[in-house]
Design a protein around this motif. Structure first.
Motif, mmCIF file in Angstrom:
data_model
loop_
_atom_site.group_PDB
_atom_site.id
_atom_site.type_symbol
_atom_site.label_atom_id
_atom_site.label_comp_id
_atom_site.label_asym_id
_atom_site.label_seq_id
_atom_site.Cartn_x
_atom_site.Cartn_y
_atom_site.Cartn_z
ATOM 1 N N MET A 183 0.576 -1.152 -0.284
ATOM 2 C CA MET A 183 0.137 -0.024 -0.048
ATOM 3 C C MET A 183 0.784 1.460 -0.148
ATOM 4 O O MET A 183 0.232 2.502 -0.918
ATOM 5 C CB MET A 183 -0.873 0.161 1.449
ATOM 6 C CG MET A 183 -2.498 -0.777 0.915
ATOM 7 S SD MET A 183 -2.635 -1.356 2.243
ATOM 8 C CE MET A 183 -3.054 0.139 3.287
ATOM 9 N N MET A 184 2.244 1.555 0.529
ATOM 10 C CA MET A 184 2.812 1.821 0.515
ATOM 11 C C MET A 184 3.634 2.525 -0.447
ATOM 12 O O MET A 184 3.918 3.783 -1.169
ATOM 13 C CB MET A 184 3.861 2.318 1.788
ATOM 14 C CG MET A 184 3.358 2.574 3.393
ATOM 15 S SD MET A 184 4.572 1.480 4.228
ATOM 16 C CE MET A 184 6.043 1.718 4.094
ATOM 17 N N ARG A 185 3.960 1.243 -1.409
ATOM 18 C CA ARG A 185 4.670 1.815 -2.455
ATOM 19 C C ARG A 185 3.307 2.256 -3.606
ATOM 20 O O ARG A 185 3.968 3.047 -4.877
ATOM 21 C CB ARG A 185 5.000 0.372 -2.949
ATOM 22 C CG ARG A 185 6.483 0.797 -2.923
ATOM 23 C CD ARG A 185 7.249 -1.457 -3.012
ATOM 24 N NE ARG A 185 7.401 -1.663 -2.433
ATOM 25 C CZ ARG A 185 6.915 -3.353 -1.818
ATOM 26 N NH1 ARG A 185 6.720 -3.698 -2.938
ATOM 27 N NH2 ARG A 185 7.574 -3.758 -1.106
ATOM 28 N N ILE A 186 2.176 1.608 -3.499
ATOM 29 C CA ILE A 186 1.396 2.598 -4.477
ATOM 30 C C ILE A 186 1.095 4.305 -4.351
ATOM 31 O O ILE A 186 0.368 4.041 -3.862
ATOM 32 C CB ILE A 186 0.147 1.806 -4.635
ATOM 33 C CG1 ILE A 186 -0.386 0.467 -4.735
ATOM 34 C CG2 ILE A 186 -0.776 2.346 -5.363
ATOM 35 C CD1 ILE A 186 -1.086 -0.696 -4.512
ATOM 36 N N SER A 187 1.814 5.152 -5.202
ATOM 37 C CA SER A 187 1.994 6.097 -5.154
ATOM 38 C C SER A 187 0.673 7.013 -6.050
ATOM 39 O O SER A 187 -0.147 7.344 -5.368
ATOM 40 C CB SER A 187 2.690 6.998 -5.715
ATOM 41 O OG SER A 187 3.826 6.388 -6.689
ATOM 42 N N GLN A 188 0.266 6.089 -7.442
ATOM 43 C CA GLN A 188 -1.025 6.571 -8.030
ATOM 44 C C GLN A 188 -2.253 5.716 -7.975
ATOM 45 O O GLN A 188 -3.098 5.919 -8.431
ATOM 46 C CB GLN A 188 -0.295 6.427 -9.423
ATOM 47 C CG GLN A 188 1.377 6.816 -9.667
ATOM 48 C CD GLN A 188 1.084 8.379 -9.438
ATOM 49 O OE1 GLN A 188 2.064 8.611 -8.920
ATOM 50 N NE2 GLN A 188 0.788 9.187 -9.735
ATOM 51 N N ALA A 189 -2.116 5.146 -6.277
ATOM 52 C CA ALA A 189 -3.309 4.145 -6.010
ATOM 53 C C ALA A 189 -4.587 5.223 -6.415
ATOM 54 O O ALA A 189 -4.903 6.690 -6.001
ATOM 55 C CB ALA A 189 -3.282 3.750 -5.394
ATOM 56 N N THR A 190 -5.381 4.447 -6.884
ATOM 57 C CA THR A 190 -6.897 4.804 -6.616
ATOM 58 C C THR A 190 -7.638 5.000 -5.189
ATOM 59 O O THR A 190 -6.764 4.231 -4.681
ATOM 60 C CB THR A 190 -7.802 4.746 -7.725
ATOM 61 O OG1 THR A 190 -7.901 2.691 -7.318
ATOM 62 C CG2 THR A 190 -7.426 4.300 -9.256
ATOM 63 N N ILE A 191 -7.775 6.174 -5.186
ATOM 64 C CA ILE A 191 -8.564 5.524 -3.952
ATOM 65 C C ILE A 191 -9.324 4.072 -3.186
ATOM 66 O O ILE A 191 -9.255 3.512 -2.463
ATOM 67 C CB ILE A 191 -9.354 6.789 -3.455
ATOM 68 C CG1 ILE A 191 -8.911 8.534 -3.553
ATOM 69 C CG2 ILE A 191 -10.549 7.175 -1.809
ATOM 70 C CD1 ILE A 191 -7.812 8.533 -2.156
ATOM 71 N N GLY A 192 -9.865 3.873 -4.311
ATOM 72 C CA GLY A 192 -10.724 2.742 -4.547
ATOM 73 C C GLY A 192 -10.016 1.325 -4.481
ATOM 74 O O GLY A 192 -10.233 0.890 -3.115
ATOM 75 N N ASP A 197 -7.939 -2.452 -0.264
ATOM 76 C CA ASP A 197 -6.729 -3.114 0.889
ATOM 77 C C ASP A 197 -6.516 -2.809 2.011
ATOM 78 O O ASP A 197 -5.957 -3.529 3.156
ATOM 79 C CB ASP A 197 -4.912 -2.078 -0.353
ATOM 80 C CG ASP A 197 -5.235 -3.331 -0.893
ATOM 81 O OD1 ASP A 197 -5.958 -4.161 -1.811
ATOM 82 O OD2 ASP A 197 -3.439 -3.162 -1.684
ATOM 83 N N VAL A 198 -7.054 -1.241 2.289
ATOM 84 C CA VAL A 198 -7.094 -1.359 4.114
ATOM 85 C C VAL A 198 -8.004 -2.473 4.837
ATOM 86 O O VAL A 198 -8.263 -2.509 5.896
ATOM 87 C CB VAL A 198 -6.995 0.730 4.294
ATOM 88 C CG1 VAL A 198 -7.414 0.396 5.740
ATOM 89 C CG2 VAL A 198 -6.486 1.379 3.435
ATOM 90 N N VAL A 199 -9.596 -2.522 3.983
ATOM 91 C CA VAL A 199 -10.074 -2.748 4.816
ATOM 92 C C VAL A 199 -9.925 -4.526 5.172
ATOM 93 O O VAL A 199 -9.904 -4.982 5.925
ATOM 94 C CB VAL A 199 -11.545 -2.782 3.899
ATOM 95 C CG1 VAL A 199 -12.375 -4.329 4.266
ATOM 96 C CG2 VAL A 199 -12.412 -1.908 3.679
#
Ligand SMILES: Nc1ncnc2c1ncn2[C@@H]1O[C@H](COP(=O)(O)OP(=O)(O)O)[C@@H](O)[C@H]1O
Ligand SMILES: [Mg+2]
Length: 359
Positions: A183-192, A197-199
């Motif tokens: 999760m830390m690595r995905i800089s351009q991740a979409t909020i969705g 991932d957080v869930v």
């Protein structure tokens, strides 16, 4: 003339002096401690009443008998060495040997004695006393056996906890860490995507928390201190019923709150083991757990309608042994009522210390 070590001079009271004048035999005959004199060839030259009583079972009382005949073959050389060594050193000896009874059974005897020298200074015989120490030996052996079993059980438990922590908790923590790193690595991740991932990470953290909770609950039921015996037993019964698919009815009667912590823990552990045994060994379809208390005592009964066992023939495992040890340690008693095909009842009764100040 007996020339053996003594602890100082004998008492010289008036009575002692008077007794010293009396024939010694009369006195020795009636002391309630076996006294024997053995000839150098092992024949019994003298034995007082207590010796005759003690030795009647081992066939060593008669004048023709030699104590060595009754002695267990494995103990004979040790015993002979002790007798001869004592004579050579003009000293006392103390040994424990097995003597065979006329029934064939062996009992342990502790012999204490010393050489008896004639007026010419020559070794004449041996004189001493003895005690049946079988019960003490058996008690020591069962304590040692129990200690060994406890150590082994503790190791098993530690291995289980270590395995569970390593195979389950550690692996899941590892996955969770990897996920967080991702999760830390995905800089351009979409909020969705991030949200999903957080869930997931949260769900994994919850599962780990549950595992640790169950593990710690099995080790020590914190509920017991917080909510008391009745609530804890109730939830123990529910858990068992759910996990093993068996009907368990729980009933609590009378005064069961504010029990001394060691009494509550003892009864809880007994319920835990009795339920464990019922589901593991009895094939019961229904189990009844009944706790009751008044101002004088608390009781716990666990009854199953399973196949039962013979408590006299069945060797106790660690479970039954520890249950009994635990109750007796706090002054209570354990009763096992079980017959083949008739089911089993385990009952523990623990007296409550009476508060003298309150009376
Ligand atoms: N409720 C029961 N129903 C039938 N057999 C039982 C029951 N409780 C105990 N037993 C018998 O007594 C034995 C000893 O029990 P225990 O001391 O708890 O040791 P373990 O459970 O480790 O075998 C069991 O192996 C079983 O044969
Ligand atoms: Mg058991």
């Amino acid at each position: 003339v007996a020339r053996v070590e003594t602890d100082g001079e004998p008492l010289r009271t008036e009575l002692a002096l008077e007794i010293a004048e009396r024939p010694l035999g009369q006195l020795v005959d009636v002391v309630p401690v076996p006294v024997w004199i053995f000839a150098l060839d092992g024949r019994v030259r003298y034995g007082n009443h207590a010796w005759v009583r003690a030795a009647s079972g081992i066939g060593g009382a008669g004048a023709e008998a030699t104590w060595a005949d009754a002695c267990h073959p494995d103990d004979r050389s040790t015993a002979l060495a002790a007798f001869r060594g004592a004579a050579a050193r003009a000293a006392n000896f103390a040994i424990e040997v097995r003597l065979r009874e006329s029934t064939g059974a062996c009992r342990w005897w502790s012999f204490a004695g010393g050489p008896y020298f004639g007026s010419d200074g020559n070794l004449e015989s041996y004189v001493g006393t003895c005690t049946d120490v079988t019960a003490t030996r058996e008690a020591q052996r069962s304590v040692r056996k129990l200690a060994a079993k406890l150590i082994a059980a503790q190791e098993t438990e530690r291995r289980r906890i270590a395995r569970e922590l390593h195979d389950d908790v550690m692996q899941r923590l590892f996955l969770l860490t990897a996920k967080l790193e991702n999760m830390m690595r995905i800089s351009q991740a979409t909020i969705g995507q991030l949200r999903a991932d957080v869930v997931d990470a949260r769900r994994q953290a919850q599962r780990i928390a549950t595992t640790i909770h169950v593990l710690s609950h099995q080790l020590h039921p914190a509920k017991l201190d917080l909510l008391g015996l009745v609530t804890t037993l109730d939830s123990l019964c529910r858990d068992f019923s759910r996990d093993h698919n068996v009907r368990i009815t729980f009933k609590a009667e009378g005064a069961l709150s504010n029990l001394p912590p060691d009494t509550a823990l003892c009864l809880f552990r007994i319920a835990q083991e009795a339920l464990q045994n019922a589901v593991k060994h009895s094939d019961a379809r229904a189990i009844r757990v009944h706790a009751s208390g008044d101002s004088a005592q608390v009781g716990l009964q666990v009854t199953d309608n399973g196949k039962g066992f013979d408590p006299f023939l069945q060797r106790s495992g660690l479970g039954l042994l520890t249950m009994r040890e635990r109750v007796e340690l706090i002054g209570g008693a354990l009763r096992i009522d079980s017959r083949t095909k008739k089911g089993t009842t385990i009952e523990a009764i623990v007296p409550l210390a009476v508060d003298v100040a309150a009376q």
